[in-house]
Write a protein that holds these residues in place. Structure first.
Motif, short mmCIF file in Angstrom:
data_model
loop_
_atom_site.label_atom_id
_atom_site.label_comp_id
_atom_site.label_asym_id
_atom_site.label_seq_id
_atom_site.Cartn_x
_atom_site.Cartn_y
_atom_site.Cartn_z
N ILE A 57 22.65 -4.71 -19.39
CA ILE A 57 21.87 -5.78 -19.98
C ILE A 57 22.51 -6.22 -21.29
O ILE A 57 22.79 -5.38 -22.17
CB ILE A 57 20.41 -5.34 -20.23
N ILE A 58 22.72 -7.52 -21.45
CA ILE A 58 23.32 -8.07 -22.67
C ILE A 58 22.25 -8.88 -23.39
O ILE A 58 21.75 -9.88 -22.85
CB ILE A 58 24.54 -8.94 -22.35
N LEU A 59 21.90 -8.42 -24.61
CA LEU A 59 20.90 -9.12 -25.41
C LEU A 59 21.59 -10.13 -26.32
O LEU A 59 22.59 -9.82 -26.95
CB LEU A 59 20.10 -8.10 -26.23
N HIS A 60 21.00 -11.34 -26.38
CA HIS A 60 21.55 -12.43 -27.20
C HIS A 60 23.02 -12.73 -26.86
O HIS A 60 23.91 -12.61 -27.71
CB HIS A 60 21.41 -12.13 -28.70
N PRO A 61 23.32 -13.07 -25.63
CA PRO A 61 24.71 -13.33 -25.24
C PRO A 61 25.24 -14.59 -25.93
O PRO A 61 24.54 -15.58 -26.08
CB PRO A 61 24.64 -13.52 -23.74
N ILE B 264 22.83 0.41 -19.48
CA ILE B 264 23.39 0.13 -20.80
C ILE B 264 22.78 -1.16 -21.32
O ILE B 264 22.76 -2.17 -20.62
CB ILE B 264 24.92 0.01 -20.76
N VAL B 265 22.28 -1.09 -22.58
CA VAL B 265 21.77 -2.27 -23.26
C VAL B 265 22.78 -2.63 -24.34
O VAL B 265 22.97 -1.88 -25.31
CB VAL B 265 20.38 -2.02 -23.87
N TYR B 266 23.43 -3.77 -24.18
CA TYR B 266 24.46 -4.22 -25.10
C TYR B 266 23.84 -5.21 -26.08
O TYR B 266 23.46 -6.32 -25.70
CB TYR B 266 25.61 -4.86 -24.34
N LEU B 267 23.72 -4.79 -27.36
CA LEU B 267 23.16 -5.67 -28.40
C LEU B 267 24.28 -6.52 -28.97
O LEU B 267 25.04 -6.08 -29.84
CB LEU B 267 22.50 -4.83 -29.50
N SER C 164 27.53 -7.63 -10.38
CA SER C 164 26.14 -7.91 -9.99
C SER C 164 25.14 -7.15 -10.86
O SER C 164 23.94 -7.48 -10.86
CB SER C 164 25.93 -7.53 -8.52
N LYS C 165 25.59 -6.15 -11.60
CA LYS C 165 24.69 -5.37 -12.45
C LYS C 165 24.49 -6.01 -13.82
O LYS C 165 23.64 -5.56 -14.58
CB LYS C 165 25.24 -3.95 -12.61
N ILE C 166 25.28 -7.04 -14.16
CA ILE C 166 25.20 -7.66 -15.48
C ILE C 166 24.01 -8.62 -15.53
O ILE C 166 23.84 -9.47 -14.66
CB ILE C 166 26.51 -8.40 -15.81
N LYS C 167 23.21 -8.47 -16.59
CA LYS C 167 22.06 -9.34 -16.80
C LYS C 167 22.05 -9.84 -18.23
O LYS C 167 22.32 -9.07 -19.16
CB LYS C 167 20.73 -8.61 -16.50
#
Length: 298
Positions: free
Chosen positions: A232-236, A195-198, A257-260
């Motif tokens: 994956i979190i973009l622009h956190p 999952i890519v979280y924008l 551990s999967k959060i980046k």
């Protein structure tokens, strides 16, 4: 023959009918009461032509000469007829109010109406999604292609497409949007996925609440949790970092551990292929502004 019998015989008419007595003899002693006169009564059941008389000619009835009542002379009973299927029909006045007939659907309208609702099964429980109310926000989740060996899906979640929290129907939208996201996720994922979280370019009023995120995590099927390889979190922002820190007690260590965190689109491109991912324009502008701000600060 005595006098009484002879009197009766002499008084008989031509037809042999006895004539009734005109007085009643009273029996008794010396104190006899006065005799009462009785009217002459005919005991014959037959009537002669003389008794009936002849029918005069002026009594002949001509039906055509009879006056018949006009239509206005009749009482109008139609307004007072009882409708046995409607118990309140007797209380209705003669002039009923106009009513709107039930509209008829065409085949196309019926087909379009069926698209307004979608029935999904989540966690062995059936749910109905109001597709009309979430139509402006359906871009919140999309398929971003595949990575690895070509069977691992990339799911893109764009928070900038969420509704404003100050809407009166915000909770209803988020409830239906939640069901849409979970059901869509189950349809898109067959094997491993990410999952890519924008998160960038999303105002605070559009940020999903902690309860909503927790509910999403709890409703995700165990298979989906296991097959998730990366989040994956973009622009956190500080807000999303705080939310994830608070939710740590509710999620497993494996999921944490999967959060980046990824700070730019360039960094994201180094992790996954970007050919099929549709990045919103507001995210692209923000990424450009952050890049310029980082270069100016050097």
């Amino acid at each position: 023959m005595d006098l009484v019998s002879e009197s009766k015989m002499n008084s008989e008419g031509g037809e042999g009918r006895p004539v009734p007595p005109t007085s009643l003899p009273l029996q008794g002693g010396p104190s006899q009461r006065k005799k009462l006169s009785a009217p002459r009564i005919s005991l014959s059941l037959d009537q002669s032509e003389d008794d009936l008389g002849e029918t005069p000619d002026d009594l002949d009835i001509n039906v055509d000469d009879l006056d018949t009542p006009d239509e206005g002379d009749y009482l109008d009973y139609t307004d007072h007829e009882m409708d046995w299927e409607d118990p309140n029909a007797a209380n209705k006045s003669g002039t009923s109010e106009p009513y709107n007939p039930i509209p008829t659907y065409s085949a196309e309208e019926e087909r379009q109406d069926g698209k307004l609702w979608r029935t999904v099964v989540i966690g062995e429980q059936e749910h109905r999604i109001n597709m009309k109310i979430i139509e402006p926000y359906m871009r919140v989740i999309s398929h971003g292609g595949y990575y690895g060996n070509g069977v691992n899906a990339i799911i893109v979640f764009a928070a900038c497409f969420l509704p404003d929290s100050d809407r009166e129907d915000y909770h209803e939208i988020m409830e239906n949007l939640f069901l849409y996201v979970i059901s869509t996720l189950e349809l898109m994922v067959a094997e491993d996925y990410m999952i890519v979280y924008l998160n960038g370019a999303t105002p605070h009023r559009r940020m999903p609440g902690l309860g909503w995120l927790k509910k999403c995590y709890q409703m995700i099927d165990r298979r989906l949790r296991k097959n998730l390889k990366s989040f994956i979190i973009l622009h956190p922002s500080w807000f999303i970092r705080t939310v994830l820190a608070i939710t740590k007690p509710f999620i497993s260590a494996k999921f944490s551990s999967k959060i980046k965190y990824v700070n730019s689109l360039d960094d994201l491109q180094e992790l996954i292929p970007m050919d099929c991912i549709q990045i919103p324009e507001c995210i692209i502008r923000l990424d450009k502004e952050l890049k310029e701000a980082a270069e100016n600060s050097k």
